[in-house]
Design an enzyme around this catalytic site. Structure first.
Site, PDB file in Angstrom:
ATOM      1  N   GLU A  29       5.191  -3.030  12.186  1.00  8.39           N
ATOM      2  CA  GLU A  29       4.185  -1.977  11.996  1.00  8.39           C
ATOM      3  C   GLU A  29       2.993  -2.639  11.323  1.00  8.39           C
ATOM      4  OE1 GLU A  29       4.381   0.836  13.285  1.00  8.39           O
ATOM      5  OE2 GLU A  29       6.518   1.003  13.697  1.00  8.39           O
ATOM      6  N   ASN A  63       0.802  -1.234   0.000  1.00  6.90           N
ATOM      7  CA  ASN A  63       0.000   0.000   0.000  1.00  6.90           C
ATOM      8  C   ASN A  63       0.833   1.282   0.000  1.00  6.90           C
ATOM      9  OD1 ASN A  63       0.700  -0.269   2.706  1.00  6.90           O
ATOM     10  ND2 ASN A  63      -1.206   0.632   3.423  1.00  6.90           N
ATOM     11  N   CYS A  83      -2.848   2.306   6.296  1.00  5.03           N
ATOM     12  CA  CYS A  83      -2.878   1.841   7.688  1.00  5.03           C
ATOM     13  C   CYS A  83      -3.451   2.916   8.591  1.00  5.03           C
ATOM     14  CB  CYS A  83      -1.486   1.444   8.136  1.00  5.03           C
ATOM     15  SG  CYS A  83      -0.280   2.726   7.816  1.00  5.03           S
TER      16      CYS A  83
END
Ligand code: NAP
Length: 498
Positions: free
Chosen positions: A253, A155, A287
């Site tokens: 993450e 992404n 995110c």
């Protein structure tokens, strides 16, 4: 429409300074058109082993190059990226789907990170301090770890790679990088830039391939001393367990379930704009995307109205066209997941007030497009409010007070980003203290991180490490304490202290 052309049809791995073909490849699909852009290697464990051998060899010399000289390469990387920004952005839109202006923004993050980390070459500060004995000197220094493994998602295929690789490089490590199979083009282009910038052979090695083979081989390899991973919670937990068994350092993450809080004194137009941008930018596949709006019940209806009004301006389609604001969903699995959650939301009793459908018809036939979607009257026990959907879907949750808003924000298993819209300075300071997330915005949406601040989250989002910011250096260095005794005699610490 912007054109960007790749110089080859089949990408290659890069190991020890050489481009290397793989025996197996797979197609890389443009999610806006369904067209194959290029093919990417599906490498094996043996290629990981080969890359690690090259990296180990290269790191021995690279670790001895003075950090300001290592940084010179990053300054040059930044310069070339800047020169090539439009080209990189167009390729990024083709492989990932995000609209061109966002792709430009992502490339800019990489440029900023190059200059910022190049500056670190002249800092990489340790500490000097006082020794407890006479004629003795004490300091702590950052030492490179050795060979580091980077596993990155689709992404943000270039920004996240720069958040990880630049601090690793300036700290004197060698890198094995496995990009996501969906988005290998940015990795390939960045590798070309590293070479042009003069990075010595073997300092960065790219091995393309599936997470279950290449990623797993990296995690298992005993000579890769740290794994830095960004991706889903599921994959991250698996990697953490494997690293735990080997006592390997791991930086994670992972997902988010980010909220915008809107209090009843907020500037509602500003809040609506922030919500639309954070919820539907990158088609909600960030995110940090806003997927919950926690709104004071006094302004619920008015906020809904203004958000729906602003959503009318969102033109959906191929992000290479300048007027498009929302691009495609990355792949069929992503689309299926979004549709599944729309059904879950309906079954749970949330009220669908906008969107909810995959877009079909002439202009959408070959790509994967989903309407920006709003649920309202949602409650904290609902799965659409608790679980990451990773698409353009946002749920409004009415609350009666500031305290309840904070509680609802903190009720999810993730802790990446949160935001509050209010004019009340007391609420601002209480919110930044009490919101249990790694990033807090005031009077802005949930996205927009700057590279010189730490990026990451609490609880299920991470394991305490941070990407970007000076804090990223902690992932790629060991702290070494150094004592120099110039007394000419053997002084025994603790024992010799009167
Ligand atoms: P993913 O499926 O976990 O994949 C991430 C990377 O891990 C890919 O390169 C993938 O390879 C690799 N991988 C998969 N299985 C693996 C395994 N068993 N061992 C080692 N590596 C493995 O996540 P994604 O769908 O690409 O990314 C979306 C997720 O990333 C979302 O949850 C999002 O919130 C999160 N994200 C978090 C941040 C943050 O900073 N907190 C930033 C961006 C995204 P292949 O896909 O090539 O097989």
């Amino acid at each position: 429409m912007t054109k960007a052309v790749l110089d080859q049809k089949v990408l290659k791995n890069h190991m020890g300074g050489e481009w290397a073909e793989a025996s197996e490849v797979t197609d890389v699909i443009n999610p806006a058109t369904g067209e194959t852009i290029v093919q990417v290697p599906l490498s094996s464990k043996e290629e990981v082993n080969q890359a690690v051998r090259a990296a180990k060899k290269a790191q021995k010399e690279w670790g001895l190059v003075p950090a300001p000289m290592r940084a010179e390469v990053l300054f040059e990387v930044g310069r070339i990226m800047k020169e090539r920004k439009e080209h990189l952005a167009a390729l990024l839109t083709m492989e990932n789907g995000k609209v061109l202006e966002e792709a430009r923004g992502e490339v800019q993050e990489g440029i900023d990170m190059a200059y910022y980390m190049a500056g670190e070459g002249r800092r990489l500060f340790g500490q000097t301090t006082n020794a407890e004995l006479k004629d003795k000197f004490a300091m702590s220094v950052r030492a490179p770890i050795g060979v580091v493994g980077l596993i990155t998602p689709w992404n943000f295929p270039i920004a996240i790679a720069t958040w990880k690789s630049f601090p690793a490089i300036v700290s004197g490590n060698a890198v094995i990088w496995k990009p996501a199979t969906e988005t290998p083009i940015m990795a390939h282009e960045l590798m070309k830039i590293f070479i042009e910038a003069g990075l010595p052979k073997g300092v960065v090695n790219i091995v393309f391939g599936r997470g279950s083979t290449v990623g797993d081989a990296m995690v298992q390899h005993k000579d890769i001393r740290v794994i830095s991973f960004t991706g889903s919670g599921e994959t991250g937990s698996h990697i953490a367990a494997e690293c735990g068994r080997q006592l390997k350092k791991v930086s994670l993450e992972m997902g988010g379930k980010n909220a915008v809080i809107v209090m009843d004194d907020a500037d509602l137009d500003l809040a609506a704009e922030g919500i639309v941008w954070s919820a539907f930018g990158t088609s909600g596949q960030r995110c940090t995307a806003c997927s919950r709006v926690i709104v004071h019940q006094n302004v619920l209806k008015e906020l809904e109205k203004r958000v729906l009004e602003k959503m009318k301006a969102l033109k959906i389609g191929n992000g290479l066209k300048e007027d498009i604001k929302v691009g495609p969903i990355i792949n069929q699995a992503g689309m299926d997941k979004i549709k599944k959650y729309i059904q879950i939301g309906k079954n749970e009793g949330a009220k669908l007030i906008a969107g909810g459908q995959e877009l079909t018809g002439d202009q959408y036939t070959d790509g994967l497009f989903f309407e920006p979607t709003v649920f309202t009257d949602a409650t904290i026990d609902m799965r659409i409010v608790q679980e990451e959907i990773f698409g353009p879907v946002v749920s409004f949750i009415p609350v009666a007070s500031f305290e309840e808003a904070i509680e609802v924000n903190n009720s999810v298993e993730y802790g990446l980003s949160s935001s509050i819209f209010t004019q009340d300075v007391n609420q601002v300071f209480k919110a930044q203290r009490d919101l249990d997330t790694g990033i807090v915005y005031v009077n802005a949406g949930t996205t927009g991180a700057e590279i010189h601040l730490p990026f990451g989250g609490t609880k299920g989002t991470g394991n305490g490490h941070r990407d970007s910011g000076v804090q990223a250096l902690d992932v790629y260095t060991e702290w070494k304490a150094v004592y120099v005794d110039y007394s000419g005699k053997l002084q025994r610490a603790q024992i010799d202290v009167d």
